[in-house]
Design an enzyme around this catalytic site. Structure first.
Site, mmCIF file in Angstrom:
data_model
loop_
_atom_site.group_PDB
_atom_site.id
_atom_site.type_symbol
_atom_site.label_atom_id
_atom_site.label_comp_id
_atom_site.label_asym_id
_atom_site.label_seq_id
_atom_site.Cartn_x
_atom_site.Cartn_y
_atom_site.Cartn_z
ATOM 1 N N HIS A 106 6.012 59.041 -20.608
ATOM 2 C CA HIS A 106 6.839 59.625 -19.556
ATOM 3 C C HIS A 106 6.197 60.829 -18.876
ATOM 4 O O HIS A 106 6.698 61.284 -17.839
ATOM 5 C CB HIS A 106 8.216 60.003 -20.107
ATOM 6 C CG HIS A 106 9.332 59.740 -19.137
ATOM 7 N ND1 HIS A 106 10.643 59.599 -19.527
ATOM 8 C CD2 HIS A 106 9.335 59.575 -17.787
ATOM 9 C CE1 HIS A 106 11.400 59.380 -18.471
ATOM 10 N NE2 HIS A 106 10.631 59.367 -17.398
ATOM 11 N N ASP A 133 17.258 58.632 -20.109
ATOM 12 C CA ASP A 133 16.399 59.009 -21.227
ATOM 13 C C ASP A 133 17.254 59.489 -22.391
ATOM 14 O O ASP A 133 18.300 60.106 -22.189
ATOM 15 C CB ASP A 133 15.467 60.143 -20.769
ATOM 16 C CG ASP A 133 14.194 60.277 -21.593
ATOM 17 O OD1 ASP A 133 14.279 60.162 -22.829
ATOM 18 O OD2 ASP A 133 13.133 60.530 -21.010
ATOM 19 N N HIS A 135 16.096 61.761 -24.234
ATOM 20 C CA HIS A 135 15.644 63.140 -24.366
ATOM 21 C C HIS A 135 15.757 63.867 -23.031
ATOM 22 O O HIS A 135 15.675 63.240 -21.967
ATOM 23 C CB HIS A 135 14.186 63.163 -24.839
ATOM 24 C CG HIS A 135 13.924 62.340 -26.059
ATOM 25 N ND1 HIS A 135 13.640 60.985 -25.985
ATOM 26 C CD2 HIS A 135 13.935 62.661 -27.369
ATOM 27 C CE1 HIS A 135 13.475 60.512 -27.208
ATOM 28 N NE2 HIS A 135 13.646 61.503 -28.068
ATOM 29 N N ASP A 137 13.542 66.107 -21.997
ATOM 30 C CA ASP A 137 12.183 66.275 -21.471
ATOM 31 C C ASP A 137 12.038 67.577 -20.688
ATOM 32 O O ASP A 137 11.414 67.629 -19.622
ATOM 33 C CB ASP A 137 11.780 65.081 -20.600
ATOM 34 C CG ASP A 137 11.575 63.808 -21.416
ATOM 35 O OD1 ASP A 137 11.533 63.911 -22.653
ATOM 36 O OD2 ASP A 137 11.472 62.722 -20.822
ATOM 37 N N HIS A 150 4.800 64.437 -22.868
ATOM 38 C CA HIS A 150 5.888 63.538 -22.454
ATOM 39 C C HIS A 150 7.259 64.148 -22.734
ATOM 40 O O HIS A 150 8.273 63.603 -22.285
ATOM 41 C CB HIS A 150 5.752 62.147 -23.092
ATOM 42 C CG HIS A 150 6.103 62.065 -24.544
ATOM 43 N ND1 HIS A 150 6.358 60.863 -25.176
ATOM 44 C CD2 HIS A 150 6.234 63.018 -25.507
ATOM 45 C CE1 HIS A 150 6.631 61.075 -26.454
ATOM 46 N NE2 HIS A 150 6.558 62.366 -26.665
ATOM 47 N N ASP A 236 13.290 55.649 -18.968
ATOM 48 C CA ASP A 236 12.606 55.665 -20.254
ATOM 49 C C ASP A 236 13.263 54.604 -21.126
ATOM 50 O O ASP A 236 14.492 54.594 -21.278
ATOM 51 C CB ASP A 236 12.745 57.054 -20.886
ATOM 52 C CG ASP A 236 11.935 57.235 -22.161
ATOM 53 O OD1 ASP A 236 11.967 56.333 -23.022
ATOM 54 O OD2 ASP A 236 11.289 58.285 -22.313
ATOM 55 N N ASP A 238 13.653 54.353 -24.145
ATOM 56 C CA ASP A 238 14.486 54.835 -25.247
ATOM 57 C C ASP A 238 15.869 55.283 -24.786
ATOM 58 O O ASP A 238 16.698 55.710 -25.601
ATOM 59 C CB ASP A 238 13.780 55.925 -26.061
ATOM 60 C CG ASP A 238 13.577 57.242 -25.321
ATOM 61 O OD1 ASP A 238 14.350 57.567 -24.402
ATOM 62 O OD2 ASP A 238 12.629 57.978 -25.692
ATOM 63 N N GLU A 281 7.547 54.396 -21.393
ATOM 64 C CA GLU A 281 7.683 54.508 -22.839
ATOM 65 C C GLU A 281 7.948 53.204 -23.577
ATOM 66 O O GLU A 281 8.364 53.223 -24.744
ATOM 67 C CB GLU A 281 8.758 55.539 -23.220
ATOM 68 C CG GLU A 281 8.452 56.957 -22.771
ATOM 69 C CD GLU A 281 7.391 57.662 -23.609
ATOM 70 O OE1 GLU A 281 6.952 57.099 -24.629
ATOM 71 O OE2 GLU A 281 7.015 58.793 -23.220
#
Length: 314
Positions: A106, A133, A135, A137, A150, A236, A238, A281
């Site tokens: 990412h 996402d 996360h 980030d 990332h 992303d 995830d 990702e």
């Protein structure tokens, strides 16, 4: 200001592979572009009547797999990859085509979104970024527990990072925090959490989605998107619950279900404002029979209008 046609009326898509995992904490996301090709990303888009070109893969430095230095791992390598991603995405937008950047980790979105922001400035468009996402980030070199870039792209794009990255698009910062809507977040580092609040990022975490539902979440995230808006989606893998998308480097339990993810994509498609996209990702080394890439392609089709029934316009 120059004028542009409706983003989806062009029906011209450019697939751009960026096979780098230099910004990640584990190897494997460099194989993401090929996983998407194996999963049939090009024929899936062609089946929707789109003009699709696959530009192959960008080239950049190998992953040296070094330790963190000055709060960053592989800064030179990540910067090189982001530069080539920036140039490829910017050139694609100049050609009036919609770029789909296939990562890769990412950190590459620092390149793609810098290019999109530059494009929007030149054409007088408003920018909205949906960051899908697990996360936030939003780490910096001072608060990151790992140094992996990332985990920093949103912060860098908002001007909090090394000069070689925050100046990629020619203006610093590339974007203000107000353009972002982070959706599906469920893993935030302690220092990062304080920084998110301090910067007043709009975050729709999984508790928000649990309490309000995906429909209400997306209505808020898309509020204000209009004919003058360029909508960029940075997806992303995830984002999705790892029970159905195990092929990621940093899985976090408790993500959106298949139907929640589909609704998210369908509501983005309904705006008609999608102008550019990252798919990041995917890690085939962690996957089961490429099911995560296949799911990503399935969701991508929904971004371009696939639905169970033709819906009547009210």
């Amino acid at each position: 200001m120059m004028s542009l046609p409706h983003p989806l009326s062009q029906h011209k898509i450019s697939l751009i592979g960026a096979p780098s995992d230099a910004g990640a904490g584990s190897r494997g996301s460099s194989m993401g572009p090929e996983a998407l090709r194996v999963a049939g990303i090009e024929p899936a888009l062609l089946n929707h009547g789109l003009d699709v070109e696959d530009r192959g893969n960008l080239s950049g430095p190998h992953n040296p797999w070094d330790e963190s230095s000055g709060g960053y791992r592989h800064l030179d390598e990540v910067t090189a990859w982001c530069r080539v991603a920036h140039d490829a995405v910017y050139e694609t937008l100049k050609r009036r085509r919609m770029p789909i950047l296939m990562g890769g980790d990412h950190s590459l979105s620092m390149g793609s979104i810098s290019a999109v922001a530059r494009h929007c400035r030149e054409y007088g468009k408003k920018l909205r970024v949906l960051w899908l996402d697990a996360h936030a980030d939003f780490n910096t070199c001072d608060i990151t527990p790992s140094g992996n870039l990332h985990g920093m792209p949103v912060a860098v794009l908002c001007g909090f990072g090394p000069a070689e990255l925050i100046e990629l698009g020619g203006v610093m910062p590339a974007t203000p925090p107000s353009v972002y809507r982070l959706i599906g977040v469920r893993s935030v580092d302690p220092g990062e959490k304080h920084f998110v609040h301090k910067t007043d990022l709009d975050v729709f975490d999984m508790r928000y989605i649990d309490e309000n539902g995906m429909h209400a979440t997306m209505e808020r995230a898309l509020a204000g998107v209009d004919a003058d808006t360029h909508l960029h989606v940075s997806f992303d893998a995830d984002f999705i619950d790892p029970l159905i998308a195990p092929g990621v480097g940093t899985p976090v339990p408790g993500g959106p279900t298949y139907r929640e993810a589909q609704l998210c994509m369908e509501m983005i498609a309904d705006t008609g404002r999608l102008g550019s996209l990252d798919i990041m990702e995917l890690n085939p080394a962690q996957d089961v029979r490429n099911q995560s890439a296949a799911l990503a392609v399935d969701l991508l089709e929904s971004l371009f209008g696939k639905s169970t029934l033709m819906r009547k316009r009210l």
